[in-house]
Design an enzyme around this catalytic site. Sequence first.
Site, short mmCIF file in Angstrom:
data_model
loop_
_atom_site.label_atom_id
_atom_site.label_comp_id
_atom_site.label_asym_id
_atom_site.label_seq_id
_atom_site.Cartn_x
_atom_site.Cartn_y
_atom_site.Cartn_z
CE LYS A 1 -4.14 1.58 2.45
NZ LYS A 1 -5.07 1.66 1.33
N1 PPE Z 1 -8.28 -1.87 -2.43
C1 PPE Z 1 -7.73 -0.63 -2.47
C2 PPE Z 1 -7.17 -0.15 -3.75
C3 PPE Z 1 -7.70 0.16 -1.31
O1 PPE Z 1 -7.15 1.37 -1.37
C4 PPE Z 1 -8.28 -0.33 -0.11
C5 PPE Z 1 -8.26 0.51 1.14
C6 PPE Z 1 -8.84 -1.62 -0.10
C7 PPE Z 1 -8.80 -2.36 -1.28
C8 PPE Z 1 -9.44 -2.22 1.14
O2 PPE Z 1 -8.47 -2.57 2.11
P1 PPE Z 1 -8.78 -2.57 3.66
O3 PPE Z 1 -8.99 -1.15 4.08
O4 PPE Z 1 -7.61 -3.19 4.29
O5 PPE Z 1 -10.02 -3.37 3.86
N2 PPE Z 1 -8.29 1.91 0.94
C9 PPE Z 1 -7.91 2.81 2.01
C10 PPE Z 1 -7.68 4.22 1.50
C11 PPE Z 1 -8.85 4.97 1.00
C12 PPE Z 1 -8.54 6.42 0.71
O6 PPE Z 1 -9.35 7.07 0.04
O7 PPE Z 1 -7.50 6.93 1.15
C13 PPE Z 1 -8.88 2.75 3.17
O8 PPE Z 1 -10.00 2.28 3.02
O9 PPE Z 1 -8.52 3.21 4.24
#
Ligand code: PPE
Length: 305
Positions: A159
């Site tokens: 990330k």
């Molecule tokens: N895919 C992507 C591309 C992504 O950015 C997130 C989280 C997820 C899946 C889900 O992952 P998790 O949060 O571990 O369930 N995106 C983060 C950032 C959003 C933002 O706008 O900044 C979040 O949800 O915190």
Amino acid sequence: MPIPEVEKIWMDGELVDWADAKIHILTHTLHYGSGVFEGIRAYETPRGAAVFRLGDHIKRLYRSASIYHMPIPFTPEELIEATKVVIRANGLKSCYIRPIAIRGYGEMGLHPLAAPVNVAIAVWPWGAYLGEEGIKHGVMAKVSSFRRNESNSIPTAAKATGQYLNSILAKMEVVEAGYDEAVLLNMHGHVADGAGENIFVVRGGALLTPPTTAGALEGVTRDSVMRIAEDSNIPCREKDLARTDLYTAEEAFFTGTAAEVVPIREVDDRVIGEPGPITRRIQDKFFEIVKGLEKEYEHWLEYVD
Ligand code: PPE
């Protein structure tokens, strides 16, 4: 979205005033997107604020950092404690939490191993990422014409800040076209994930979600939903999905820390409809768990006090 300001931000071991949490313009990460970060939420529970799966998010932060040869100058335990410290310092009952590790000031160019690594943790109250209406009645998704960055170009297992340029292109495209959220396909045309969420569909009463090898982030909410499904006897498996699997889904939803569990009402103008029974079950259970109302999932909560 405008950021609701609070009092303090944790930076490199100290609490600093919100307005003073600044960095130099020649910070490496600002030029090359070389930072790694997390998104975490704390919820109000009967025992006070609790952070959802804090340890798992911090573990992912270290995994992201290791992919980029980035030594984080704190232990995971120190960052877990720092998260609680900054929530307490701001007196928040529930909030979004944004830890970030950056390559700081001192080096330019593409071999940044000598740059210092700085770490900050900010918190702020953040409501429904895709809107309250979206959580209740579902959102309108559109498949973006931008493809998810290929894992051997920019690893989707990390990330990292820079890779979000890809999601930003997709999000701007679909929001300007009148939709709520973007779905990204990978280079093979299979579904990867949303701009900031993982994606699930229901087919024949079973949950399907793209594997991480399709370019989906290893989401903590995704993992939680898979475990909830297993415990609720709802079959769930990872499977490559074609774009049309979204069109013909019985139900569909996004999962993410910011987004939480959000039903998808339409994809590319093909109507899926109001949230279905499986989506509702998963969503209700998820919100009960994060609010500390489900005894058997207590181990997912890290109480602030
Ligand atoms: N895919 C992507 C591309 C992504 O950015 C997130 C989280 C997820 C899946 C889900 O992952 P998790 O949060 O571990 O369930 N995106 C983060 C950032 C959003 C933002 O706008 O900044 C979040 O949800 O915190």
